[in-house]
Write a protein that holds these residues in place. Structure first.
Motif, short mmCIF file in Angstrom:
data_model
loop_
_atom_site.label_atom_id
_atom_site.label_comp_id
_atom_site.label_asym_id
_atom_site.label_seq_id
_atom_site.Cartn_x
_atom_site.Cartn_y
_atom_site.Cartn_z
N VAL A 8 30.95 51.33 -10.18
CA VAL A 8 31.60 50.28 -10.87
C VAL A 8 32.26 49.16 -9.65
N THR A 9 32.10 48.13 -9.90
CA THR A 9 32.43 47.12 -8.63
C THR A 9 33.06 45.85 -9.49
N ARG A 10 33.68 45.09 -8.52
CA ARG A 10 33.98 43.50 -9.04
C ARG A 10 32.74 42.74 -9.34
N TRP A 53 33.77 42.98 -14.48
CA TRP A 53 33.30 44.34 -13.70
C TRP A 53 31.62 44.71 -14.05
N GLN A 54 31.02 45.12 -12.81
CA GLN A 54 29.62 45.48 -13.09
C GLN A 54 29.35 46.99 -12.95
N VAL A 55 28.35 47.49 -13.68
CA VAL A 55 27.82 48.74 -13.48
C VAL A 55 26.69 48.48 -12.59
N LYS A 56 26.48 49.22 -11.49
CA LYS A 56 25.35 49.00 -10.73
C LYS A 56 24.73 50.52 -10.06
N VAL A 105 27.34 44.04 -17.30
CA VAL A 105 28.74 43.50 -16.80
C VAL A 105 29.68 43.54 -17.86
N HIS A 106 30.95 43.49 -17.76
CA HIS A 106 32.00 43.90 -18.61
C HIS A 106 33.20 43.30 -18.23
N SER A 107 33.94 42.76 -19.32
CA SER A 107 35.28 42.09 -19.15
C SER A 107 36.31 42.74 -18.58
N THR A 108 36.33 44.23 -18.58
CA THR A 108 37.46 45.03 -18.30
C THR A 108 36.70 46.10 -17.41
N GLN A 109 37.37 46.78 -16.42
CA GLN A 109 37.14 48.00 -15.70
C GLN A 109 36.95 49.01 -16.66
N LYS A 110 37.89 49.16 -17.49
CA LYS A 110 37.78 50.39 -18.27
C LYS A 110 36.21 50.33 -19.15
N ASP A 111 35.70 49.05 -19.47
CA ASP A 111 34.81 49.05 -20.35
C ASP A 111 33.56 49.63 -19.29
N ALA A 112 33.42 48.97 -18.21
CA ALA A 112 32.51 49.36 -17.05
C ALA A 112 32.61 50.90 -16.63
N ILE A 113 33.73 51.42 -16.82
CA ILE A 113 34.05 52.76 -16.25
C ILE A 113 33.32 53.73 -17.64
N ASP A 114 33.51 53.08 -18.83
CA ASP A 114 33.14 53.86 -20.05
C ASP A 114 31.40 53.97 -20.02
N ALA A 115 30.92 52.69 -19.81
CA ALA A 115 29.37 52.71 -19.63
C ALA A 115 28.78 53.23 -18.53
N HIS A 157 34.98 51.54 -7.82
CA HIS A 157 35.67 50.90 -6.89
C HIS A 157 37.14 50.08 -7.30
N GLY A 158 37.72 49.83 -6.47
CA GLY A 158 39.24 49.02 -6.83
C GLY A 158 38.85 47.67 -6.48
N THR A 159 40.06 46.87 -6.88
CA THR A 159 39.72 45.30 -6.63
C THR A 159 39.64 45.16 -5.06
N ASN A 160 39.96 45.98 -4.14
CA ASN A 160 39.76 45.85 -2.89
C ASN A 160 38.40 46.44 -2.31
N GLY A 161 37.65 46.72 -3.30
CA GLY A 161 36.26 47.30 -2.96
C GLY A 161 36.08 48.72 -2.36
N LYS A 162 37.22 49.21 -1.96
CA LYS A 162 37.30 50.59 -1.74
C LYS A 162 37.09 51.51 -2.86
N ILE A 163 36.31 52.65 -2.80
CA ILE A 163 36.36 53.79 -3.69
C ILE A 163 37.45 54.32 -3.91
N ARG A 164 37.94 54.31 -5.32
CA ARG A 164 39.48 55.02 -5.79
C ARG A 164 39.11 56.22 -6.52
N GLU A 165 38.00 56.24 -7.01
CA GLU A 165 37.68 57.64 -7.82
C GLU A 165 36.13 57.98 -7.79
N ARG A 166 36.09 59.38 -8.00
CA ARG A 166 34.57 59.74 -7.76
C ARG A 166 34.39 60.91 -8.68
#
Length: 72
Positions: A6-8, A13-16, A26-36, A51-60
């Motif tokens: 999940v990245t910007r 936000w996108q799922v790739k 592609v989703h309007s919110t990070q939460k929607d992208a995470i759920d997908a 990934h957070g807004t800075n591109g670094k992995i914040r959760e795995r």
């Protein structure tokens, strides 16, 4: 069985899938992208990287067949 990221994206936000050149969705919110992405990862038995807004992995999270307990 590609890991899901999940990245910007310019539109939110996108799922790739790892190694894919285009977004799966592609989703309007990070939460929607995470759920997908979580749904895809569970279905494929793969890893989910958020990934957070800075591109670094914040959760795995792993939805594969991880050994428990983990090896030393």
């Amino acid at each position: 069985m590609a890991d899901q990221h999940v990245t910007r994206h310019p539109n939110g936000w996108q799922v790739k899938g790892a190694g894919n050149s285009k977004a799966t969705s592609v989703h309007s919110t990070q939460k929607d992208a995470i759920d997908a992405a979580k749904s895809i990862a569970k279905n494929q038995g793969s890893e989910l990287f958020v990934h957070g807004t800075n591109g670094k992995i914040r959760e795995r999270n792993s939805y594969g067949n991880d050994p428990y307990p983990p090896k030393g």
